[in-house]
Design a protein around this motif. Sequence first.
Motif, PDB file in Angstrom:
ATOM      1  N   ASN A 269       0.755  -1.200  -0.066  1.00 44.89           N
ATOM      2  CA  ASN A 269       0.127   0.051  -0.082  1.00 44.89           C
ATOM      3  C   ASN A 269       0.878   1.419   0.091  1.00 44.89           C
ATOM      4  OD1 ASN A 269      -3.154  -0.252   0.502  1.00 44.89           O
ATOM      5  ND2 ASN A 269      -2.086  -2.007   1.320  1.00 44.89           N
TER       6      ASN A 269
ATOM      7  N   GLU B  61     -15.194  -7.909   2.851  1.00 47.09           N
ATOM      8  CA  GLU B  61     -15.127  -6.842   3.708  1.00 47.09           C
ATOM      9  C   GLU B  61     -14.775  -5.568   2.600  1.00 47.09           C
ATOM     10  OE1 GLU B  61     -14.946  -6.154   7.082  1.00 47.09           O
ATOM     11  OE2 GLU B  61     -15.205  -8.187   7.671  1.00 47.09           O
ATOM     12  N   ASP B  62     -15.220  -4.582   3.212  1.00 46.12           N
ATOM     13  CA  ASP B  62     -15.007  -3.442   2.403  1.00 46.12           C
ATOM     14  C   ASP B  62     -13.646  -2.677   3.084  1.00 46.12           C
ATOM     15  OD1 ASP B  62     -14.783  -0.829   0.967  1.00 46.12           O
ATOM     16  OD2 ASP B  62     -17.060  -0.259   1.775  1.00 46.12           O
ATOM     17  N   ASP B  63     -12.595  -2.911   2.459  1.00 45.83           N
ATOM     18  CA  ASP B  63     -11.158  -2.409   3.070  1.00 45.83           C
ATOM     19  C   ASP B  63     -11.268  -0.980   2.986  1.00 45.83           C
ATOM     20  OD1 ASP B  63     -10.492  -4.935   3.738  1.00 45.83           O
ATOM     21  OD2 ASP B  63      -9.282  -5.195   1.692  1.00 45.83           O
ATOM     22  N   ARG B  64     -11.953  -0.291   2.216  1.00 43.13           N
ATOM     23  CA  ARG B  64     -11.977   1.298   2.407  1.00 43.13           C
ATOM     24  C   ARG B  64     -12.008   1.690   3.564  1.00 43.13           C
ATOM     25  NH1 ARG B  64     -16.152   2.391  -2.060  1.00 43.13           N
ATOM     26  NH2 ARG B  64     -17.276   0.879  -0.981  1.00 43.13           N
ATOM     27  N   VAL B  65     -12.920   1.017   4.314  1.00 47.72           N
ATOM     28  CA  VAL B  65     -13.187   1.427   5.740  1.00 47.72           C
ATOM     29  C   VAL B  65     -11.953   1.703   6.599  1.00 47.72           C
ATOM     30  CG1 VAL B  65     -14.132   0.769   8.039  1.00 47.72           C
ATOM     31  CG2 VAL B  65     -15.523   0.489   5.907  1.00 47.72           C
ATOM     32  N   TYR B  66     -10.880   0.441   6.420  1.00 46.52           N
ATOM     33  CA  TYR B  66      -9.640   0.726   6.943  1.00 46.52           C
ATOM     34  C   TYR B  66      -8.409   1.570   6.198  1.00 46.52           C
ATOM     35  CZ  TYR B  66     -12.132  -3.377   8.866  1.00 46.52           C
ATOM     36  OH  TYR B  66     -13.047  -4.148   9.599  1.00 46.52           O
ATOM     37  N   GLY B  67      -8.773   1.842   5.128  1.00 44.48           N
ATOM     38  CA  GLY B  67      -7.687   2.608   4.399  1.00 44.48           C
ATOM     39  C   GLY B  67      -6.645   1.745   3.859  1.00 44.48           C
TER      40      GLY B  67
ATOM     41  N   HIS C  59      -5.756  -1.130   1.287  1.00 46.68           N
ATOM     42  CA  HIS C  59      -6.331  -2.058   0.165  1.00 46.68           C
ATOM     43  C   HIS C  59      -5.658  -3.497   0.124  1.00 46.68           C
ATOM     44  CE1 HIS C  59      -7.529  -3.548  -3.599  1.00 46.68           C
ATOM     45  NE2 HIS C  59      -6.406  -3.933  -3.799  1.00 46.68           N
TER      46      HIS C  59
ATOM     47  N   TYR D  33      -6.632  -5.681   2.849  1.00 48.69           N
ATOM     48  CA  TYR D  33      -6.380  -6.013   4.337  1.00 48.69           C
ATOM     49  C   TYR D  33      -7.200  -7.231   4.642  1.00 48.69           C
ATOM     50  CZ  TYR D  33      -6.727  -5.210   9.496  1.00 48.69           C
ATOM     51  OH  TYR D  33      -6.500  -5.219  10.953  1.00 48.69           O
TER      52      TYR D  33
ATOM     53  N   TYR E 233      -7.966  -9.511   1.961  1.00 48.64           N
ATOM     54  CA  TYR E 233      -7.871 -10.329   0.624  1.00 48.64           C
ATOM     55  C   TYR E 233      -7.718 -11.627   1.020  1.00 48.64           C
ATOM     56  CZ  TYR E 233      -5.838 -12.538  -3.478  1.00 48.64           C
ATOM     57  OH  TYR E 233      -5.622 -13.211  -4.383  1.00 48.64           O
TER      58      TYR E 233
END
Length: 179
Positions: A52, A134-140, A142, A144, A146
Motif C-alpha cells: 500500500n 469486507e470493504d477495505d476502504r473502511v480501513y484505508g 487495500h 487488508y 484479501y
Amino acid sequence: QESIVVDKCRSWTHRPNFLMAKGCIDSNMKIIVMVRPLLEIVASFAKLYYRNGIVGQQLESELWKLLQPESDPLMRSIEGVKWTREQNNSGSFLFVNYDDLVQNPKATIQRIYDFCGWVPFEHDFENIIVKYPEDDRVYGIHGYHYVRRTIGKEETDVYNLLPPAIVKRCREISVEYGI
C-alpha cells in the motif's frame, strides 16, 4: 434465523465479551482461537503496508503501533488468546494453529466440525470464494481482508523484512504472553 452463526470477531476471546455472549447468546458457545507466531503476523502486516506504499520510517512507525499495549488489531487479540489459554480449555475453546490449517486444511476443518458438533460438508480448498467480502476502504488499506483462491502459506524471511528492533520486541511479547 440460522441455527448456526459463525462470527470472525477477535473480541469474543476477551473475558467480558465471552461471558456476555455465553449469558445472552448461547451458554454452549464455541470459539475457534486461531494462533500464529507473532513474527509471522507482524511480517504479514509489513507486506500489506508495503503493497500500500507504506515504506521506510512510516512503515516502522505503523509496525510499532501494532505492538502497543491494548492496541487493535494485534495486542488485544494476543491478550484474548492468553485469557482463553488460562481457562484450561473449558470446552469452549479450540486452538487452531495457522500452520496446521494451511498444511492440512481438510483435517483441521474436520477438527473444527467435531469440536462444534456440526455435520461436515466437503470443501474445495483449491477454489475459495468469499461470500461476504469486507470493504477495505473502511480501513484505508487495500487488500487488508484479501482471501487467496487456494489455502497456502506465503513464505517470508521475517528477519530481512522487519527492522531488528521490531523482531526483538515481537520476541519479548511472545515470551511475556506465552505465545
